[in-house]
Write an enzyme that holds these catalytic residues in place. Structure first.
Site, PDB file in Angstrom:
ATOM      1  N   ARG A   1      26.941 -24.710 -26.701  1.00  0.00           N
ATOM      2  CA  ARG A   1      25.640 -25.416 -27.060  1.00  0.00           C
ATOM      3  C   ARG A   1      25.015 -24.580 -28.232  1.00  0.00           C
ATOM      4  O   ARG A   1      25.282 -23.261 -28.260  1.00  0.00           O
ATOM      5  CB  ARG A   1      24.567 -25.642 -26.232  1.00  0.00           C
ATOM      6  CG  ARG A   1      24.893 -26.682 -25.018  1.00  0.00           C
ATOM      7  CD  ARG A   1      24.727 -28.191 -25.408  1.00  0.00           C
ATOM      8  NE  ARG A   1      24.837 -29.149 -24.548  1.00  0.00           N
ATOM      9  CZ  ARG A   1      26.194 -29.685 -24.318  1.00  0.00           C
ATOM     10  NH1 ARG A   1      27.203 -29.365 -25.091  1.00  0.00           N
ATOM     11  NH2 ARG A   1      26.232 -30.579 -23.419  1.00  0.00           N
TER      12      ARG A   1
ATOM     13  N   HIS B   1      30.789 -31.079 -33.039  1.00  0.00           N
ATOM     14  CA  HIS B   1      30.694 -31.106 -31.582  1.00  0.00           C
ATOM     15  C   HIS B   1      32.049 -31.957 -30.943  1.00  0.00           C
ATOM     16  O   HIS B   1      31.668 -33.301 -30.437  1.00  0.00           O
ATOM     17  CB  HIS B   1      29.130 -31.931 -31.295  1.00  0.00           C
ATOM     18  CG  HIS B   1      29.121 -31.652 -30.134  1.00  0.00           C
ATOM     19  ND1 HIS B   1      27.722 -31.376 -29.454  1.00  0.00           N
ATOM     20  CD2 HIS B   1      29.607 -31.661 -28.929  1.00  0.00           C
ATOM     21  CE1 HIS B   1      27.781 -31.256 -28.199  1.00  0.00           C
ATOM     22  NE2 HIS B   1      29.069 -31.203 -27.592  1.00  0.00           N
TER      23      HIS B   1
HETATM   24  P1  NAP Z   1      30.698 -24.935 -15.404  1.00  0.00           P
HETATM   25  O1  NAP Z   1      31.973 -25.483 -14.611  1.00  0.00           O
HETATM   26  O2  NAP Z   1      29.136 -25.177 -15.053  1.00  0.00           O
HETATM   27  O3  NAP Z   1      30.581 -23.398 -15.787  1.00  0.00           O
HETATM   28  C1  NAP Z   1      29.804 -22.762 -15.980  1.00  0.00           C
HETATM   29  C2  NAP Z   1      30.099 -21.209 -16.008  1.00  0.00           C
HETATM   30  O4  NAP Z   1      29.153 -20.468 -16.677  1.00  0.00           O
HETATM   31  C3  NAP Z   1      30.332 -20.429 -14.795  1.00  0.00           C
HETATM   32  O5  NAP Z   1      31.452 -19.844 -14.340  1.00  0.00           O
HETATM   33  C4  NAP Z   1      29.231 -19.707 -14.420  1.00  0.00           C
HETATM   34  O6  NAP Z   1      29.066 -18.734 -13.385  1.00  0.00           O
HETATM   35  C5  NAP Z   1      29.038 -19.259 -15.672  1.00  0.00           C
HETATM   36  N1  NAP Z   1      27.371 -19.048 -16.129  1.00  0.00           N
HETATM   37  C6  NAP Z   1      26.329 -19.864 -15.792  1.00  0.00           C
HETATM   38  N2  NAP Z   1      25.085 -19.129 -15.980  1.00  0.00           N
HETATM   39  C7  NAP Z   1      25.786 -17.828 -16.226  1.00  0.00           C
HETATM   40  C8  NAP Z   1      24.748 -16.571 -16.539  1.00  0.00           C
HETATM   41  N3  NAP Z   1      23.395 -16.458 -16.526  1.00  0.00           N
HETATM   42  N4  NAP Z   1      25.424 -15.314 -16.815  1.00  0.00           N
HETATM   43  C9  NAP Z   1      26.759 -15.637 -16.670  1.00  0.00           C
HETATM   44  N5  NAP Z   1      27.677 -16.506 -16.475  1.00  0.00           N
HETATM   45  C10 NAP Z   1      26.764 -17.689 -16.393  1.00  0.00           C
HETATM   46  O7  NAP Z   1      30.641 -25.479 -16.970  1.00  0.00           O
HETATM   47  P2  NAP Z   1      31.877 -26.222 -17.700  1.00  0.00           P
HETATM   48  O8  NAP Z   1      32.148 -27.487 -17.264  1.00  0.00           O
HETATM   49  O9  NAP Z   1      33.012 -25.082 -17.749  1.00  0.00           O
HETATM   50  O10 NAP Z   1      31.198 -26.461 -19.030  1.00  0.00           O
HETATM   51  C11 NAP Z   1      30.614 -25.367 -20.009  1.00  0.00           C
HETATM   52  C12 NAP Z   1      29.568 -25.954 -20.876  1.00  0.00           C
HETATM   53  O11 NAP Z   1      30.615 -26.217 -22.100  1.00  0.00           O
HETATM   54  C13 NAP Z   1      28.830 -26.996 -20.739  1.00  0.00           C
HETATM   55  O12 NAP Z   1      27.543 -26.709 -19.936  1.00  0.00           O
HETATM   56  C14 NAP Z   1      28.698 -27.524 -22.041  1.00  0.00           C
HETATM   57  O13 NAP Z   1      27.426 -27.019 -22.653  1.00  0.00           O
HETATM   58  C15 NAP Z   1      29.715 -27.311 -23.070  1.00  0.00           C
HETATM   59  N6  NAP Z   1      30.531 -28.256 -23.389  1.00  0.00           N
HETATM   60  C16 NAP Z   1      30.805 -28.421 -24.735  1.00  0.00           C
HETATM   61  C17 NAP Z   1      31.588 -29.353 -25.207  1.00  0.00           C
HETATM   62  C18 NAP Z   1      31.815 -29.429 -26.835  1.00  0.00           C
HETATM   63  O14 NAP Z   1      32.579 -30.416 -27.136  1.00  0.00           O
HETATM   64  N7  NAP Z   1      31.536 -28.602 -27.571  1.00  0.00           N
HETATM   65  C19 NAP Z   1      32.264 -30.420 -24.313  1.00  0.00           C
HETATM   66  C20 NAP Z   1      32.128 -30.215 -23.029  1.00  0.00           C
HETATM   67  C21 NAP Z   1      31.170 -29.020 -22.476  1.00  0.00           C
HETATM   68  P3  NAP Z   1      29.545 -19.176 -12.086  1.00  0.00           P
HETATM   69  O15 NAP Z   1      30.977 -19.302 -11.842  1.00  0.00           O
HETATM   70  O16 NAP Z   1      29.493 -17.713 -11.537  1.00  0.00           O
HETATM   71  O17 NAP Z   1      28.763 -20.002 -11.387  1.00  0.00           O
HETATM   72  C1  GLV Z   2      29.464 -32.487 -24.231  1.00  0.00           C
HETATM   73  O1  GLV Z   2      28.987 -31.447 -25.184  1.00  0.00           O
HETATM   74  C2  GLV Z   2      29.461 -32.369 -22.938  1.00  0.00           C
HETATM   75  O2  GLV Z   2      28.822 -31.461 -22.483  1.00  0.00           O
HETATM   76  O3  GLV Z   2      30.409 -32.827 -22.369  1.00  0.00           O
END
Ligand code: NAP
Ligand code: GLV
Length: 310
Positions: free
Chosen positions: A225, A273
């Site tokens: 983000r 994005h």
């Molecule tokens: P997720 O499965 O919820 O994983 C989040 C990870 O971040 C977990 O390992 C969590 O730790 C860690 N975390 C959260 N808060 C933290 C903190 N304060 N300190 C250290 N580690 C922390 O999320 P995801 O599905 O992988 O997605 C991640 C992000 O990618 C989304 O939230 C979104 O913003 C972004 N995204 C971007 C796009 C794009 O096109 N640019 C597309 C999709 C998603 P734990 O494992 O210990 O809980």
């Molecule tokens: C895209 O940014 C998502 O969070 O799926």
């Protein structure tokens, strides 16, 4: 018939999702939310950046399904009822994230950017083979997306580490967790990949303090983000030569304003994005499966924790 409402920020996006969701949920009645319309009495909402008015109108909702992985926008909506919110898990995005990171990582580590410049001068300058040890990669966030990215990069031979909130072991990846181990993680990282959720704890995490703590000639890849980054701090680090390059897919303001200094900065790469785009078929499968599980009184995965914000 149980009713489901579909609501996004754009009427055409809502129509598109309605069109693919309805055939997958034939036993439900789906409709599109339009501001100003009367309630349809929906039990479930399928949303992506919906108008906050949705929650004032549809007061019988029992669960919300987010059409993306990140839930910062939905959790920040005023009037969001205290009901379960489910997010997409991977939904075809993890391989796209890995592809994105490997593309930009190799641009610098293999010198592909330099070869593109040399081509413009018709100059043939082969480099020595890559020394992977000089390009340690660190992934912030070891969730659905970060773990896949870290494993893909490690499989190529880059020394790879990941940082998360809680401890874990991942084969082939050095893992760090919590605030206490953050500096240690940054100090061994040259290519920083951000895949954290945006929460009160992670907003502004890519700031001058973090950038100072990375290895020299760092490359920052932000695909989570825009609000994770303090833009003035990143620009200062790029201009001071502390950071070699920044690859940015997400921004504090989207679309990125046309006069923003990132656009023409020689050390910045921009994508709009698109690092990973939700695959329709995966999203339809996950959401329809979860709705049926809830109807049967069974738990469904992808439940967002309100206390941690992800
Ligand atoms: P997720 O499965 O919820 O994983 C989040 C990870 O971040 C977990 O390992 C969590 O730790 C860690 N975390 C959260 N808060 C933290 C903190 N304060 N300190 C250290 N580690 C922390 O999320 P995801 O599905 O992988 O997605 C991640 C992000 O990618 C989304 O939230 C979104 O913003 C972004 N995204 C971007 C796009 C794009 O096109 N640019 C597309 C999709 C998603 P734990 O494992 O210990 O809980
Ligand atoms: C895209 O940014 C998502 O969070 O799926």
């Amino acid at each position: 018939m149980t009713k489901i409402i579909v609501a996004t920020a754009q009427p055409e996006t809502t129509r598109r999702w309605l069109g693919v969701m309805q055939p997958a949920l034939p036993e439900f009645e789906l409709s599109a939310f339009q501001p100003g319309q009367a309630a349809c009495g929906a039990k479930y909402a399928i949303v992506w950046g919906p108008p906050a008015e949705l929650f004032q109108v549809e007061t019988q909702l029992e669960a919300i399904f987010n059409l993306g992985a990140g839930v910062d926008a939905i959790l920040g909506l005023p009037g969001l009822p205290d009901i379960p919110v489910y997010r997409l898990e991977d939904a075809g995005m993890a391989p796209q994230m890995a592809e994105y990171v490997i593309h930009y990582l190799s641009l610098y580590s293999r010198g592909f950017e330099e070869y593109a410049l040399r081509q413009k001068q018709s100059v043939w300058t082969p480099k020595q083979g890559i020394d992977y040890a000089r390009w340690p990669v660190g992934v912030m966030g070891l969730g659905q997306l970060g773990t896949h990215v870290a494993k893909a990069v490690a499989a190529l031979g880059y020394p790879t580490a990941g940082w998360a909130r809680s401890p874990r072991e991942e084969e082939g990846i050095e893992t760090f967790h919590g605030n206490d181990q953050f500096k240690q993680f940054l100090a061994r990282t040259r290519v920083l990949v951000n895949l954290l959720p945006l929460t009160t704890h992670t907003r502004g995490i890519i700031n001058s303090d973090l950038l100072r703590s990375l290895m020299p000639e760092a490359v920052v890849i932000n695909i989570a983000r825009g609000a994770h980054v303090v833009d003035d701090d990143l620009l200062a680090a790029l201009d001071a030569g502390k950071v070699k390059a920044a690859v940015l897919d997400v921004f504090n303001q989207e679309p990125l304003p046309s006069d923003h200094p990132y656009w023409l900065h020689p050390k910045v790469k921009i994508t709009p994005h698109v690092a990973a785009v939700t695959l329709e078929s995966d999203a339809v499968e996950q959401i329809s499966r979860r709705i049926r599980l809830l109807e049967e009184g069974k738990p469904a995965s992808g439940l967002v924790r309100r206390d941690t914000g992800y």
